[in-house]
Design an enzyme around this catalytic site. Structure first.
Site, PDB file in Angstrom:
ATOM      1  N   ALA A 190      -9.539   5.247   3.492  1.00  0.00           N
ATOM      2  CA  ALA A 190      -9.461   6.388   4.405  1.00  0.00           C
ATOM      3  C   ALA A 190     -10.743   7.184   4.480  1.00  0.00           C
ATOM      4  CB  ALA A 190      -8.306   7.337   4.057  1.00  0.00           C
ATOM      5  N   GLY A 191     -11.108   7.518   5.686  1.00  0.00           N
ATOM      6  CA  GLY A 191     -12.236   8.401   5.943  1.00  0.00           C
ATOM      7  C   GLY A 191     -13.531   7.728   6.328  1.00  0.00           C
ATOM      8  N   LYS A 230       0.900  -1.155   0.000  1.00  0.00           N
ATOM      9  CA  LYS A 230       0.000   0.000   0.000  1.00  0.00           C
ATOM     10  C   LYS A 230       0.936   1.201   0.000  1.00  0.00           C
ATOM     11  CE  LYS A 230      -2.816   2.797   2.985  1.00  0.00           C
ATOM     12  NZ  LYS A 230      -3.870   2.924   3.980  1.00  0.00           N
ATOM     13  N   ASN A 289      -9.263   1.612   8.974  1.00  0.00           N
ATOM     14  CA  ASN A 289      -8.579   1.257  10.210  1.00  0.00           C
ATOM     15  C   ASN A 289      -9.286   1.934  11.386  1.00  0.00           C
ATOM     16  OD1 ASN A 289      -5.081   0.910  11.208  1.00  0.00           O
ATOM     17  ND2 ASN A 289      -6.870   0.900  12.474  1.00  0.00           N
ATOM     18  N   THR A 290      -9.201   3.273  11.420  1.00  0.00           N
ATOM     19  CA  THR A 290      -9.769   4.016  12.543  1.00  0.00           C
ATOM     20  C   THR A 290     -11.261   3.769  12.715  1.00  0.00           C
ATOM     21  OG1 THR A 290      -8.173   5.746  12.029  1.00  0.00           O
ATOM     22  CG2 THR A 290      -9.869   6.290  13.626  1.00  0.00           C
ATOM     23  N   GLY A 337      -8.600   8.760   9.257  1.00  0.00           N
ATOM     24  CA  GLY A 337      -9.054   8.894  10.643  1.00  0.00           C
ATOM     25  C   GLY A 337     -10.094   9.966  10.894  1.00  0.00           C
TER      26      GLY A 337
END
Lengths: 257, 66
Positions: free
Chosen positions: A186-187, A99, A208-209, A160
């Site tokens: 992301a997001g 990645k 992830n977050t 995040g």
């Protein structure tokens, strides 16, 4: 659904949800969340080993489950650093996927697309399966595909931030522009964000977050698993068009008078 | 002999191979990669590569990340 694999390079995946391994309070929680998510691909970062005092590394834990490791080049602000990191990651012998992240700004963590392209060119030539973290620019996505990236990963919103898919119109254009899998990375903040990305036609979602930062990560991991599946099914099912006016669902003949 | 490992300076015995260096720091060899002076030292070369004065090492592994 059994034939609906996500194909990246020479690899096939049943789950279209990729998850990160960062931000968990304990490794056990991380493992439980990964399992609940059904993810087959997990991202990891590359960092200096602690050489004073032996510790279990994340790989000691990840080796307990069956998964494909996707190393990232998080923390790299130059093409040179990203290339160096990817090469070291491959040296660990677990994956030739990467990645690829080359960050352009500390506050937003938006990609430096110029450096990203430069690093991607080098790594593709060296046989890496490059999955670049990029923004929602279709011109950039096409360039990344043209130089041989096996997917493109446009951000939905800053890493995040939990803001969801901020520019679905551009994501749709990217989907029309490239043939490689488009994975929103992301997001994503909650399940509906993940579903939305899949309903647009994305091949997958990476987060992830959104899971690790939830009050109950295991519950959220399960929600995300279902959301990605639901969104994908809805996309394949072919939604009704959006109309300005009503169209009755019950028949208008044989009404009583 | 003075070398740098992961940003810190250490005094190590002379004549160590990279493999010996990992043993010296009690590092699990299964899950690390080694870079010396910005060049990767392949695992297959760990037993042959001899450490020199002033060498700068990065010994890395995977950690949690998104």
């Amino acid at each position: 659904m059994s034939e609906d694999f996500l194909v990246i390079g020479d690899k096939k995946f049943k789950s279209r949800l990729f998850v990160g391994t960062g931000k968990y309070s304990t490794p056990e929680l991380m493992l439980a969340a990964i399992e609940a998510s059904g993810a087959e691909v997990v991202t990891v970062a590359l960092r200096r080993m602690s050489i004073e005092g032996q510790q279990r590394t994340i790989l000691d834990y990840l080796s307990e489950i069956k998964c494909t490791i996707l190393p990232n080049t998080a923390g790299c602000y130059t093409a040179e650093d990203a290339i160096r990191t990817a090469r070291l990651a491959r040296e660990l012998g677990l994956s030739n996927m990467v990645k690829l992240e080359v960050i352009g700004d500390q506050k937003t963590l938006f990609p430096d697309n110029e450096a990203l392209l430069e690093a991607a060119k080098v790594l593709v030539k060296e046989g890496f399966l490059v999955l670049p973290y990029t923004n929602d620019d279709p011109v950039m996505a096409k360039k990344l595909e043209d130089i041989g990236c096996v997917a493109v990963m446009p951000l939905g919103a800053p890493i995040g931030s939990g803001l969801g898919i901020r520019n679905p119109y551009n994501i749709k254009i990217i989907l029309e522009t490239v043939k490689v899998p488009v994975i929103v990375d992301a997001g994503v903040g909650t399940a509906s964000d993940a579903s939305f990305a899949m309903e647009l036609g994305c091949a997958g979602v990476l987060m992830n977050t959104g899971i690790a930062g939830a009050k109950d990560p295991i519950k959220m991991a399960k929600a995300m698993k279902l959301a990605v599946e639901a969104g994908r099914l809805a996309y394949l099912a072919g939604r009704i068009p959006k109309k300005l006016y009503a169209s009755a669902s019950s028949p208008m003949d044989n009404l009583i008078e | 002999m003075r070398i740098k490992v992961n940003g810190k300076e250490y005094d190590v015995p002379e004549g160590l191979t990279v493999s010996n260096l990992l043993d010296f720091f009690k590092i699990n060899k299964n899950f690390v990669a080694v870079e010396r002076n910005k060049e990767i030292v392949s695992k297959k070369d760990w037993d042959k590569a001899i450490i020199c004065e002033g060498d700068i090492f990065e010994i890395v592994t995977f950690v949690g990340g998104g």
